[in-house]
Design a protein around this motif. Structure first.
Motif, PDB file in Angstrom:
ATOM      1  N   SER A  82      -1.453  -0.169 -13.495  1.00  0.00           N
ATOM      2  CA  SER A  82      -0.614   0.381 -12.431  1.00  0.00           C
ATOM      3  C   SER A  82      -0.983   1.844 -12.206  1.00  0.00           C
ATOM      4  N   CYS A  83      -0.515   2.409 -11.090  1.00  0.00           N
ATOM      5  CA  CYS A  83      -0.761   3.830 -10.834  1.00  0.00           C
ATOM      6  C   CYS A  83      -0.168   4.706 -11.927  1.00  0.00           C
ATOM      7  N   LEU A 126       2.818  -0.468  -8.547  1.00  0.00           N
ATOM      8  CA  LEU A 126       1.663  -0.755  -7.690  1.00  0.00           C
ATOM      9  C   LEU A 126       0.390  -0.730  -8.511  1.00  0.00           C
ATOM     10  N   GLN A 127      -0.324  -1.852  -8.504  1.00  0.00           N
ATOM     11  CA  GLN A 127      -1.619  -1.953  -9.162  1.00  0.00           C
ATOM     12  C   GLN A 127      -2.690  -1.898  -8.081  1.00  0.00           C
ATOM     13  N   PRO A 128      -3.478  -0.815  -8.049  1.00  0.00           N
ATOM     14  CA  PRO A 128      -4.479  -0.677  -6.986  1.00  0.00           C
ATOM     15  C   PRO A 128      -5.497  -1.814  -6.998  1.00  0.00           C
ATOM     16  N   ASP A 129      -5.960  -2.187  -5.836  1.00  0.00           N
ATOM     17  CA  ASP A 129      -6.989  -3.222  -5.734  1.00  0.00           C
ATOM     18  C   ASP A 129      -8.193  -2.848  -6.583  1.00  0.00           C
ATOM     19  N   ALA A 147       0.840  -1.197   0.000  1.00  0.00           N
ATOM     20  CA  ALA A 147       0.000   0.000   0.000  1.00  0.00           C
ATOM     21  C   ALA A 147       0.871   1.240   0.000  1.00  0.00           C
ATOM     22  N   GLY A 205      -2.950  -2.215  -2.789  1.00  0.00           N
ATOM     23  CA  GLY A 205      -2.880  -2.884  -4.079  1.00  0.00           C
ATOM     24  C   GLY A 205      -1.922  -4.059  -4.030  1.00  0.00           C
TER      25      GLY A 205
END
Length: 206
Positions: A175-176, A167-170, A127, A149
């Motif tokens: 990805s961001c 990071l791939q958010p939930d 996170a 994520g």
């Protein structure tokens, strides 16, 4: 107060963070021209502030207090980073200098990915965490935000900065760094923290 005279200083030299704060504040505070009146630490002649705290909130407040005192302006600061589940919350407050040199995004990314190379997808939870502070002569406030994520195995996307490409958010398949700025601001840890800080900023800038 003269038109265009700075009213709010963001305690950072990171242009990505300044852009994000300006967009979050745009149209939110009557009479505030975010493009001329919201400036960064360099434009304000504010000093670099050592991040000697042990938490995001402590570091954020340290920076906001020091910059407010140095400039006489309302100061906003944030401290943010990536908390990886299998690393017990690390890199955490050391996120920007995980590879040894502060602000070397590429080195930080590569080191973290190498450290997690053998970690299965189901254990790659992480996170982004942000603590945002505001300090004025009359008020102090701290608010926090969190974007959970999973970590990808390779960077994807060209937007954002820092660890955004991995990071791939939930609930998302990008990805961001693949999100449009407005999409990212709507869900980001920094967006959450600064939106929570907004009522305090409105009160301080009246």
């Amino acid at each position: 107060m003269a038109d265009g005279e700075p009213r709010l200083v963001l305690a950072t030299h990171n242009q990505g963070k300044l852009r994000e704060l300006r967009e979050l504040l745009r149209g939110q505070i009557p009479g505030l021209d975010v493009d001329t009146q919201v400036i960064d630490a360099a434009a304000a002649g504010a000093p670099d502030v050592p991040e000697t705290g042990l938490t995001f909130a402590e570091n954020s407040l340290l920076k906001a207090r020091a910059v407010a005192e140095a400039t006489g302006l309302v100061a906003v600061a944030d401290d943010s980073g990536l908390a990886v589940d299998v690393l017990g919350g690390a890199p955490g407050i050391f996120s920007a200098r995980w590879a040894g040199k502060h602000g070397d995004d590429e080195a930080n990314l590569r080191l973290l990915l190498a450290q997690l190379a053998d970690i299965a997808p189901e254990h790659r939870g992480a996170a982004f965490v942000c603590a945002a502070s505001m300090v004025s002569p009359r008020l102090e406030a701290v608010e926090e935000g969190r974007l959970a994520g999973v970590l990808l195995t390779e960077p994807r996307g060209s937007g954002g900065f820092g660890y955004d490409p991995i990071l791939q958010p939930d609930g998302m398949d990008r990805s961001c760094a693949e999100l449009q700025p407005e999409e990212k601001n709507a869900i980001s840890h920094r967006g959450q923290a600064f939106r929570a800080l907004l009522p305090h900023l409105v009160a301080a800038l009246r």
